[in-house]
Design a protein around this motif. Structure first.
Motif, PDB file in Angstrom:
ATOM      1  N   ASP A  56      35.495  33.207  46.767  1.00 37.34           N
ATOM      2  CA  ASP A  56      35.618  34.669  46.681  1.00 37.34           C
ATOM      3  C   ASP A  56      34.646  35.526  47.258  1.00 37.34           C
ATOM      4  OD1 ASP A  56      38.517  35.122  45.366  1.00 37.34           O
ATOM      5  OD2 ASP A  56      37.469  33.304  44.288  1.00 37.34           O
ATOM      6  N   LEU A  57      33.427  34.953  47.190  1.00 36.91           N
ATOM      7  CA  LEU A  57      32.076  35.614  47.717  1.00 36.91           C
ATOM      8  C   LEU A  57      32.023  35.771  49.223  1.00 36.91           C
ATOM      9  CD1 LEU A  57      29.446  34.150  45.062  1.00 36.91           C
ATOM     10  CD2 LEU A  57      30.493  36.352  45.216  1.00 36.91           C
ATOM     11  N   LYS A  58      32.924  35.067  50.135  1.00 41.33           N
ATOM     12  CA  LYS A  58      32.884  35.395  51.498  1.00 41.33           C
ATOM     13  C   LYS A  58      32.748  36.811  51.875  1.00 41.33           C
ATOM     14  CE  LYS A  58      34.768  30.732  52.171  1.00 41.33           C
ATOM     15  NZ  LYS A  58      35.919  29.944  52.660  1.00 41.33           N
ATOM     16  N   LYS A  59      31.934  36.964  52.822  1.00 40.27           N
ATOM     17  CA  LYS A  59      31.961  38.160  53.465  1.00 40.27           C
ATOM     18  C   LYS A  59      33.296  38.868  53.807  1.00 40.27           C
ATOM     19  CE  LYS A  59      29.294  40.877  56.807  1.00 40.27           C
ATOM     20  NZ  LYS A  59      28.436  40.938  58.198  1.00 40.27           N
ATOM     21  N   ARG A  60      34.159  38.201  54.342  1.00 41.84           N
ATOM     22  CA  ARG A  60      35.378  38.730  55.179  1.00 41.84           C
ATOM     23  C   ARG A  60      36.104  39.301  53.860  1.00 41.84           C
ATOM     24  NH1 ARG A  60      39.706  34.900  55.461  1.00 41.84           N
ATOM     25  NH2 ARG A  60      39.278  33.026  54.643  1.00 41.84           N
ATOM     26  N   PHE A  61      36.011  38.835  52.647  1.00 38.40           N
ATOM     27  CA  PHE A  61      37.124  39.310  51.688  1.00 38.40           C
ATOM     28  C   PHE A  61      36.632  40.758  50.860  1.00 38.40           C
ATOM     29  CE2 PHE A  61      38.008  34.586  50.821  1.00 38.40           C
ATOM     30  CZ  PHE A  61      38.981  34.760  51.645  1.00 38.40           C
ATOM     31  N   ASN A  62      35.135  40.771  51.311  1.00 36.07           N
ATOM     32  CA  ASN A  62      34.266  42.147  50.637  1.00 36.07           C
ATOM     33  C   ASN A  62      35.047  42.502  49.132  1.00 36.07           C
ATOM     34  OD1 ASN A  62      32.981  44.610  50.847  1.00 36.07           O
ATOM     35  ND2 ASN A  62      34.840  45.648  51.563  1.00 36.07           N
ATOM     36  N   LEU A  63      34.826  41.539  48.556  1.00 37.06           N
ATOM     37  CA  LEU A  63      35.113  41.814  47.079  1.00 37.06           C
ATOM     38  C   LEU A  63      33.842  41.792  46.007  1.00 37.06           C
ATOM     39  CD1 LEU A  63      37.515  38.845  46.448  1.00 37.06           C
ATOM     40  CD2 LEU A  63      38.125  41.217  46.557  1.00 37.06           C
ATOM     41  N   ALA A  64      33.994  42.827  45.274  1.00 37.42           N
ATOM     42  CA  ALA A  64      33.297  43.139  44.228  1.00 37.42           C
ATOM     43  C   ALA A  64      32.932  42.086  43.044  1.00 37.42           C
ATOM     44  CB  ALA A  64      33.014  44.424  43.511  1.00 37.42           C
ATOM     45  N   PRO A  65      31.805  41.619  42.232  1.00 37.26           N
ATOM     46  CA  PRO A  65      31.964  40.580  41.242  1.00 37.26           C
ATOM     47  C   PRO A  65      33.192  40.966  40.230  1.00 37.26           C
ATOM     48  CG  PRO A  65      29.632  41.170  41.950  1.00 37.26           C
ATOM     49  CD  PRO A  65      30.457  42.312  42.651  1.00 37.26           C
ATOM     50  N   VAL A  66      33.308  42.456  39.679  1.00 44.84           N
ATOM     51  CA  VAL A  66      33.970  42.626  39.039  1.00 44.84           C
ATOM     52  C   VAL A  66      35.670  42.310  39.155  1.00 44.84           C
ATOM     53  CG1 VAL A  66      34.391  45.016  39.553  1.00 44.84           C
ATOM     54  CG2 VAL A  66      34.943  44.134  37.066  1.00 44.84           C
ATOM     55  N   GLN A  67      35.930  42.100  40.659  1.00 44.32           N
ATOM     56  CA  GLN A  67      37.397  42.053  41.080  1.00 44.32           C
ATOM     57  C   GLN A  67      37.424  40.500  41.158  1.00 44.32           C
ATOM     58  OE1 GLN A  67      36.282  44.360  45.239  1.00 44.32           O
ATOM     59  NE2 GLN A  67      38.396  45.264  44.698  1.00 44.32           N
ATOM     60  N   ILE A  68      36.414  39.644  41.375  1.00 38.26           N
ATOM     61  CA  ILE A  68      36.639  38.391  41.437  1.00 38.26           C
ATOM     62  C   ILE A  68      36.876  37.926  39.919  1.00 38.26           C
ATOM     63  CG2 ILE A  68      35.349  36.102  41.871  1.00 38.26           C
ATOM     64  CD1 ILE A  68      33.913  37.665  43.934  1.00 38.26           C
ATOM     65  N   ALA A  69      36.138  38.428  39.034  1.00 42.47           N
ATOM     66  CA  ALA A  69      36.349  38.224  37.592  1.00 42.47           C
ATOM     67  C   ALA A  69      37.578  38.809  36.884  1.00 42.47           C
ATOM     68  CB  ALA A  69      35.322  38.892  36.849  1.00 42.47           C
ATOM     69  N   GLN A  70      38.272  39.487  37.513  1.00 42.18           N
ATOM     70  CA  GLN A  70      39.743  39.981  37.262  1.00 42.18           C
ATOM     71  C   GLN A  70      40.614  39.054  37.743  1.00 42.18           C
ATOM     72  OE1 GLN A  70      40.600  42.849  35.485  1.00 42.18           O
ATOM     73  NE2 GLN A  70      42.633  41.727  35.494  1.00 42.18           N
ATOM     74  N   GLY A  71      40.254  38.239  38.973  1.00 42.35           N
ATOM     75  CA  GLY A  71      41.306  37.011  39.336  1.00 42.35           C
ATOM     76  C   GLY A  71      41.118  35.969  38.265  1.00 42.35           C
ATOM     77  N   LEU A  72      40.082  35.704  37.728  1.00 42.23           N
ATOM     78  CA  LEU A  72      39.940  34.718  36.653  1.00 42.23           C
ATOM     79  C   LEU A  72      40.580  35.156  35.394  1.00 42.23           C
ATOM     80  CD1 LEU A  72      38.295  32.235  35.510  1.00 42.23           C
ATOM     81  CD2 LEU A  72      36.741  33.737  34.608  1.00 42.23           C
ATOM     82  N   ASP A  73      40.630  36.420  35.064  1.00 42.13           N
ATOM     83  CA  ASP A  73      41.139  37.005  34.061  1.00 42.13           C
ATOM     84  C   ASP A  73      42.612  36.741  34.084  1.00 42.13           C
ATOM     85  OD1 ASP A  73      42.568  39.395  32.423  1.00 42.13           O
ATOM     86  OD2 ASP A  73      40.567  39.233  31.487  1.00 42.13           O
ATOM     87  N   ASP A  74      43.311  37.145  35.378  1.00 40.42           N
ATOM     88  CA  ASP A  74      44.653  36.939  35.656  1.00 40.42           C
ATOM     89  C   ASP A  74      45.077  35.518  35.380  1.00 40.42           C
ATOM     90  OD1 ASP A  74      44.736  39.685  36.023  1.00 40.42           O
ATOM     91  OD2 ASP A  74      44.518  39.525  38.186  1.00 40.42           O
ATOM     92  N   LEU A  75      44.193  34.622  35.891  1.00 41.48           N
ATOM     93  CA  LEU A  75      44.649  33.188  35.856  1.00 41.48           C
ATOM     94  C   LEU A  75      44.634  32.648  34.587  1.00 41.48           C
ATOM     95  CD1 LEU A  75      44.931  30.589  37.456  1.00 41.48           C
ATOM     96  CD2 LEU A  75      42.473  30.229  37.550  1.00 41.48           C
ATOM     97  N   ILE A  76      43.653  32.933  33.727  1.00 47.11           N
ATOM     98  CA  ILE A  76      43.807  32.349  32.378  1.00 47.11           C
ATOM     99  C   ILE A  76      44.796  33.202  31.412  1.00 47.11           C
ATOM    100  CG2 ILE A  76      42.588  32.560  30.318  1.00 47.11           C
ATOM    101  CD1 ILE A  76      39.814  32.384  31.596  1.00 47.11           C
TER     102      ILE A  76
END
Length: 208
Positions: A90-110
């Motif tokens: 999710d840290l790949k440049k092309r996705f242009n995601l902020a850390p909080v957005q990546i963490a939201q993905g983790l939150d959604d998964l759990i």
């Protein structure tokens, strides 16, 4: 009764060798080493997939390379522990995601895991924040800018894990990526991950 442990992650769980681009064998992969440490009373299910993400393939929907592929494991196995090792892709440049957005993905998964089982009847969950990406080598431009997001992502992962009642460990405290590609871990680092997970399970999860 055999306990089932699911290791759900990306290429570092799959066991990609940064020197060859091929897969490490069972004597090296951290999830296979964990199986050896745990013994015959446990079945470790190795569910690593290169390029797997938290955000760009929403939970339980999308391509096999995304987190959608978790649901078939939940349906197939009676799981006692789920170990989540995602976030690097999710840290790949092309996705242009902020850390909080990546963490939201983790939150959604759990959250979806808990919904699948029922909030009070889900397996124990361990979140491993990944080793920090270094912008060097073959993936230098792919991960450009990620060095400014690594630490914050781990902090947000810790917050999510605590809020969701999951166990948490930041692999950066013990593991470093190979400077060959700046993303994948070498054989000795796989051994460290196996040791960390075994200690977490020994301390916080009933192994008997």
């Amino acid at each position: 009764m055999i306990k089932n442990i699911l290791c759900f992650g990306d290429s570092n769980t799959w066991g990609l060798n940064p020197q060859t681009g091929k897969r490490f064998d069972e004597s090296i992969r951290w999830s296979a080493l964990l199986a050896t440490k745990l013994g015959s009373a446990f079945k470790v299910i190795e569910a690593g997939q290169p390029n797997r993400t938290l955000v760009n393939h929403p939970p339980f929907n999308g391509l096999v390379s995304g987190v959608s592929y978790l649901k078939p494991y939940l349906e197939k196995y009676s799981l006692d522990v789920i170990i989540i090792t995602l976030g690097t892709n999710d840290l790949k440049k092309r996705f242009n995601l902020a850390p909080v957005q990546i963490a939201q993905g983790l939150d959604d998964l759990i959250g979806d895991i808990k919904y699948f089982y029922g909030v009070s009847n889900h397996p124990k969950i361990i979140v491993l924040a990944p080793a920090y990406v270094e912008c060097v080598g073959a993936y230098k431009h792919v991960y450009e800018g990620s060095e400014h997001k690594n630490h914050l992502m781990s902090e947000h992962f810790k917050r999510v894990a605590l809020n969701k009642g999951a166990l948490f460990f930041d692999l950066q405290s013990v593991v470093s990526v190979s400077l060959i590609d700046g993303v994948h871990i070498c054989s000795k680092e796989h051994s460290k991950v196996a040791d960390v997970v075994f200690k977490i399970m020994s301390k916080d999860i009933v192994l008997a």
